[in-house]
Scaffold this active site. Structure first.
Site, PDB file in Angstrom:
ATOM      1  N   ASP A   1       0.144  -8.830  -3.589  1.00 56.41           N
ATOM      2  CA  ASP A   1      -0.010  -7.799  -2.252  1.00 56.41           C
ATOM      3  C   ASP A   1       0.215  -7.023  -3.437  1.00 56.41           C
ATOM      4  O   ASP A   1      -1.050  -6.050  -3.284  1.00 56.41           O
ATOM      5  CB  ASP A   1       1.176  -7.697  -2.053  1.00 56.41           C
ATOM      6  CG  ASP A   1       0.943  -8.988  -0.663  1.00 56.41           C
ATOM      7  OD1 ASP A   1       0.606  -9.590  -1.184  1.00 56.41           O
ATOM      8  OD2 ASP A   1       1.230  -8.359   0.151  1.00 56.41           O
TER       9      ASP A   1
ATOM     10  N   ALA B   1       0.437  -1.427  -0.047  1.00 56.72           N
ATOM     11  CA  ALA B   1       0.058  -0.111   0.132  1.00 56.72           C
ATOM     12  C   ALA B   1       0.529   1.572   0.148  1.00 56.72           C
ATOM     13  O   ALA B   1       0.234   2.259  -0.831  1.00 56.72           O
ATOM     14  CB  ALA B   1      -0.598  -0.062   1.066  1.00 56.72           C
TER      15      ALA B   1
HETATM   16  C1  MEV Z   1       2.499 -12.542   1.404  1.00 55.91           C
HETATM   17  O1  MEV Z   1       1.527 -11.006   1.531  1.00 55.91           O
HETATM   18  C2  MEV Z   1       1.948 -13.324   0.649  1.00 55.91           C
HETATM   19  C3  MEV Z   1       2.710 -14.472   0.673  1.00 55.91           C
HETATM   20  O2  MEV Z   1       2.449 -15.326  -0.708  1.00 55.91           O
HETATM   21  C4  MEV Z   1       4.060 -13.997  -0.724  1.00 55.91           C
HETATM   22  C5  MEV Z   1       3.816 -13.438  -2.218  1.00 55.91           C
HETATM   23  O3  MEV Z   1       3.352 -14.087  -2.569  1.00 55.91           O
HETATM   24  O4  MEV Z   1       4.874 -13.407  -2.075  1.00 55.91           O
HETATM   25  C6  MEV Z   1       3.466 -15.357   1.454  1.00 55.91           C
END
Ligand code: MEV
Length: 327
Positions: free
Chosen positions: A162, A121
């Site tokens: 993300d 974010a």
């Molecule tokens: C992190 O929010 C999500 C994970 O799957 C890492 C990624 O996707 O790069 C743990």
């Protein structure tokens, strides 16, 4: 007409941006191995203001919400957490030396580094604010490309889920192969509501991913089977969301949590939060994001406050969130 702030400063000298935080409903970690993840933007995030700084050895990042942040400056007289200094230096590399003259102010209640996508974010909000300040076009693909560069500073070699869901907003299914990434928009018929409990500081996404990679190397077939089951769970979750089957979605969150525990990503505090939530009537509960600490999400079909109160009574920080309302 010239707009001015309460101090009489010309607001044309400012730009503002916002980026939501995110929740991964299913598929974290498995997404690093090419499986599907289901992720959504939530109704809390990061507001960012940018203006020209009096100092020229910036950029400078300040916070009115994150006490841990202090003042961050990447230059020779650098200050602040290393990873944030590196992210600001990367921003200069990506967008040019004009960024050195900028002062960013972060305003958020979001806990930093607990699996809710605070770094992604921040990355998206930084990029949006600079483009607004300089009045530049920012097509979605460019925003996501730049945000990914910053995310690499925060997390090494992230899957990209993300910053992609934070940039796109709403809810998406995300999958990444060596060659490309696949994004499918998901259309929930109703707003999803969650109680969030914090199971302490997490070890950091790149550390959690690296530790899991070592375990995978020892037993690739065993872990490969778990990843593909998690991918299956995430795809089933999508159907539940689209068909308004909230109880089914909650059940699958519990299944996903079981797999995350098997992967070694849960902790006694995470399990305790999941148990509290289920005992108090949550439809399902799981860790979200990297795990090994961080946030637990509990899906509810009524007011999440009762579970938030139960988390707090047991000594955990807690709050309620909902899916970003895009209906
Ligand atoms: C992190 O929010 C999500 C994970 O799957 C890492 C990624 O996707 O790069 C743990």
């Amino acid at each position: 007409m010239n707009w001015t702030d309460s101090g009489g400063r010309d607001l044309a000298d400012f730009a503002f941006s916002y980026a939501p935080a995110k929740i991964i409903l299913g598929g974290e970690h498995a997404v690093v191995y090419g499986e599907t993840a289901l992720a959504l933007a939530i109704d809390q995030g990061i507001r960012l203001g940018v203006t020209r700084s009096a100092q020229l050895d910036g950029p400078v990042l300040r916070s009115v919400g994150w006490s841990i942040l202090g003042e961050v400056r990447p230059g020779p007289n650098g200050a602040g957490p290393k990873v944030l200094r590196e992210a600001l230096a990367k921003l200069v590399e990506l967008m040019g030396s004009g960024v050195r003259e900028l002062l960013f102010t972060v305003d958020t209640h979001l806990p930093f580094g607990c699996g809710l996508g605070s770094s992604a974010a921040l990355s998206v909000a930084l990029i949006r604010s600079i483009h607004r300040f300089w009045q530049l076009d920012l097509p979605p693909a460019k925003e996501q490309g730049l945000a990914f560069e910053l995310e690499r500073i925060f997390h090494g070699n992230p899957s990209g889920v993300d910053h992609t869901v934070i940039s796109s907003g709403g809810m998406i299914c995300y999958r990444k192969t060596h060659e490309s990434s696949f994004i499918e928009r998901v259309n929930p018929k109703q707003q999803l509501k969650f109680a969030v409990g914090l199971a302490g500081a997490h070890v950091g996404t790149s550390r959690a991913v690296t530790l899991l990679k070592e375990r995978v190397r020892r037993h690739p077939d065993v872990y490969g089977g778990i990843f593909s089951s998690i991918g299956h769970v995430a795809r089933e979750m999508k159907h539940c969301v689209e068909q308004e089957k909230l109880a089914g979605l909650g059940e699958l969150m519990d299944v996903n949590q079981g797999f995350l525990n098997a992967l070694g990503l849960s902790t006694p505090k995470i399990e305790a939060l999941c148990s509290i939530a289920r005992e108090r009537g949550a439809l399902g509960a799981k860790l979200t994001g990297a795990g090994c600490g961080g946030a637990v999400i509990a899906l509810v079909d009524s007011d999440p406050q009762m579970i938030v109160d139960a988390f707090m009574a047991a000594g955990y920080s807690a709050f309620a969130v909902a899916s970003e309302n895009i209906l």
